[in-house]
Design an enzyme around this catalytic site. Structure first.
Site, PDB file in Angstrom:
ATOM      1  N   GLU A 277      -2.915  -2.107  -6.555  1.00  0.00           N
ATOM      2  CA  GLU A 277      -3.624  -2.668  -5.400  1.00  0.00           C
ATOM      3  C   GLU A 277      -5.143  -2.635  -5.599  1.00  0.00           C
ATOM      4  O   GLU A 277      -5.858  -3.455  -5.027  1.00  0.00           O
ATOM      5  CB  GLU A 277      -3.251  -1.919  -4.112  1.00  0.00           C
ATOM      6  N   LYS A 412       3.822 -11.339   3.416  1.00  0.00           N
ATOM      7  CA  LYS A 412       4.051 -11.079   4.845  1.00  0.00           C
ATOM      8  C   LYS A 412       4.005 -12.396   5.617  1.00  0.00           C
ATOM      9  O   LYS A 412       4.864 -12.663   6.469  1.00  0.00           O
ATOM     10  CB  LYS A 412       2.983 -10.127   5.391  1.00  0.00           C
TER      11      LYS A 412
HETATM   12  O1  G6P Z   1      -0.260   2.549   6.641  1.00  0.00           O
HETATM   13  P1  G6P Z   1       0.046   1.120   6.884  1.00  0.00           P
HETATM   14  O2  G6P Z   1      -1.035   0.419   7.648  1.00  0.00           O
HETATM   15  O3  G6P Z   1       1.398   0.949   7.547  1.00  0.00           O
HETATM   16  O4  G6P Z   1       0.117   0.382   5.504  1.00  0.00           O
HETATM   17  C1  G6P Z   1       1.076   0.645   4.543  1.00  0.00           C
HETATM   18  C2  G6P Z   1       0.814  -0.140   3.275  1.00  0.00           C
HETATM   19  O5  G6P Z   1       1.058  -1.517   3.482  1.00  0.00           O
HETATM   20  C3  G6P Z   1       0.092  -2.488   3.253  1.00  0.00           C
HETATM   21  O6  G6P Z   1       0.685  -3.739   3.189  1.00  0.00           O
HETATM   22  C4  G6P Z   1      -0.825  -2.243   2.067  1.00  0.00           C
HETATM   23  O7  G6P Z   1      -0.641  -3.089   1.004  1.00  0.00           O
HETATM   24  C5  G6P Z   1      -0.818  -0.830   1.570  1.00  0.00           C
HETATM   25  O8  G6P Z   1      -2.050  -0.562   0.960  1.00  0.00           O
HETATM   26  C6  G6P Z   1      -0.545   0.142   2.675  1.00  0.00           C
HETATM   27  O9  G6P Z   1      -0.611   1.444   2.181  1.00  0.00           O
END
Ligand code: G6P
Length: 424
Positions: A277, A412
């Site tokens: 990432e 997404k």
């Molecule tokens: O902690 P959150 O906001 O649920 O995110 C959880 C994960 O999903 C996202 O899509 C990102 O790509 C990640 O970098 C992140 O750690």
């Protein structure tokens, strides 16, 4: 911790020296892109101690009333905890602490079905973790777990068993926690998900799991002492970043993180998110892959030895295994293994590692050897901090913003369209 670059041809490294030092300066002085997300650099010495005490208190409560903590989260809200828990828990039996089971790190209905079934006969608590508070996978899992906790314990007692780790102010999860009155912990604004294991994201579930979080934080502190020194010769994080970039520019597109201790498997998974990432953007970046040896020498080993020559390896060696076992003499010797009698298995494993390194060097795979003293909270904390600095320096050398992940949104958007989410 020690890092050995002798099995890499360092001709030409000099021309990367200034660039790596500039990148390091940009990181430490917080003058580059993504500098709003550099809270992790000083966090080891700048923890919110009030929250830290609440973490310990909540952990005690969970350990007392629960057989299991369901830890809900994905990406940075999952991998750091999983990595340390998996490394510290013991292979077959957990020596202390409460079992963590994970949810919300994928979308399998079968997994969630089985988990809910498993929980029927367990006392459990839930820690739902999401920085944004809007990630689909954990949100879905939490909907089920919340319902189950309320059914099993009643709405009031469920409140004592549900812990929320999210943004200080915003997000659907924060709103829900406020409305329901759950105890909340904070994912700091200035720390991105993949750097957040040093916050409540990792510290609460790890403390519940019996990990000594004081020592884990100490490991981060040691890392900060060693890897924020502004010197190419004295700071291996800068040197490593320079060497990775040199190898990348010389056609090595893939970095393989190798271990010979299965309990490090999820350290590699955490490392993959950190590097993928951070670096994989703008059409650039080393592709991070991991192997668990000697298992994978019997599968991916062929490709590493003999496939396209675009690979280099970083081997993670553990200096002192926690436990060991000695091979005995056998009077029949039908398996022909008596030549190993009296040897510890760690010796055999080490020779497998050394032999593999020799073979891979022969096969034109540059090898970097990273040795940690042991698999302890302190060593792992230092290792994680080391990789975080490396990725920051390396990303800036590559010319990308190491602290965002815009590419993750695309799947997404497509998924939401297919699902008919309002607004897509
Ligand atoms: O902690 P959150 O906001 O649920 O995110 C959880 C994960 O999903 C996202 O899509 C990102 O790509 C990640 O970098 C992140 O750690």
């Amino acid at each position: 911790m020690n890092i050995d670059f002798t099995n890499v041809d360092l001709t030409g490294l000099d021309s990367y020296k200034d660039k790596s030092l500039d990148a390091f300066k940009t990181l430490i002085e917080k003058t580059g892109e993504g500098s709003d997300f550099l809270g992790w650099i000083d966090r080891p010495v700048d923890l919110d101690m009030q929250e830290y005490e609440r973490i310990k208190k909540a952990s005690k409560k969970i350990q007392t009333n629960s057989d299991v903590l369901v830890t809900i989260g994905i990406g940075g809200s999952y991998l750091g905890t999983k990595a340390i828990d998996y490394a510290m828990a013991g292979y077959f039996r957990r020596e202390n602490g409460t079992q963590l089971v994970y949810a919300g790190h994928q979308l399998s209905g079968e997994y969630l079905y089985d988990l809910l079934d498993f929980l029927k006969e367990k006392e459990f608590s839930v820690n739902v973790i999401s920085k944004s508070g809007t990630t689909t996978e954990p949100a879905i899992a939490f909907r089920f777990l919340k319902e189950m906790a309320e059914e099993k314990y009643g709405k009031e007692e469920a409140k004592n068993r549900i812990f929320v780790t999210t943004d200080r102010q915003k997000g659907a999860l924060k709103d829900l926690a406020t409305k329901e009155g759950y105890e909340t912990f904070v994912v700091p604004d200035d720390i991105g998900g993949r750097f957040s294991v040093i916050s409540a994201v990792g510290l609460l579930p790890l403390c519940v799991a019996g990990v000594d979080i004081d020592k884990f934080v100490d490991g981060f502190k040691n890392g900060r002492k060693k890897y924020t020194i502004n010197s190419f010769e004295e700071n291996d994080a800068i040197k490593y970043a320079a060497i990775r970039n040199m190898l990348y520019e010389n056609g090595k597109d893939i970095e393989v993180l190798v271990n010979y201790e299965p309990k490090l498997k999820y350290i590699s998974e955490w490392w993959k998110q950190l590097f993928a990432e951070s670096e994989g953007k703008d059409g650039k970046g080393l592709f991070p892959v991991s192997v668990n040896n000697t298992t994978d020498l019997h599968s991916l080993g062929q490709m590493i030895q003999d496939g396209k020559r675009n690979i280099f390896e970083t081997v993670l060696k553990v200096q002192k295994p926690d436990k060991d076992i000695t091979i005995k003499e056998d009077s029949d010797n039908l398996d022909g293994l008596n030549y190993l009698a009296g040897r510890d298995l760690s010796y055999v494993n080490e020779k497998a590692m050394e032999g593999t390194i020799l073979a891979h060097i022969k096969g034109n795979v540059p090898n970097i050897l990273l040795t940690i003293d042991d698999v302890s909270e302190e060593s792992l904390g230092e290792l994680l901090y080391f990789f975080e600095v490396v990725v920051g320096v390396s990303g800036y050398m590559l010319g990308v913003n190491p602290f965002n992940q815009p590419g993750v949104e695309e799947y997404k958007t497509q998924m939401f369209k297919l699902l008919g989410k309002p607004g897509y």
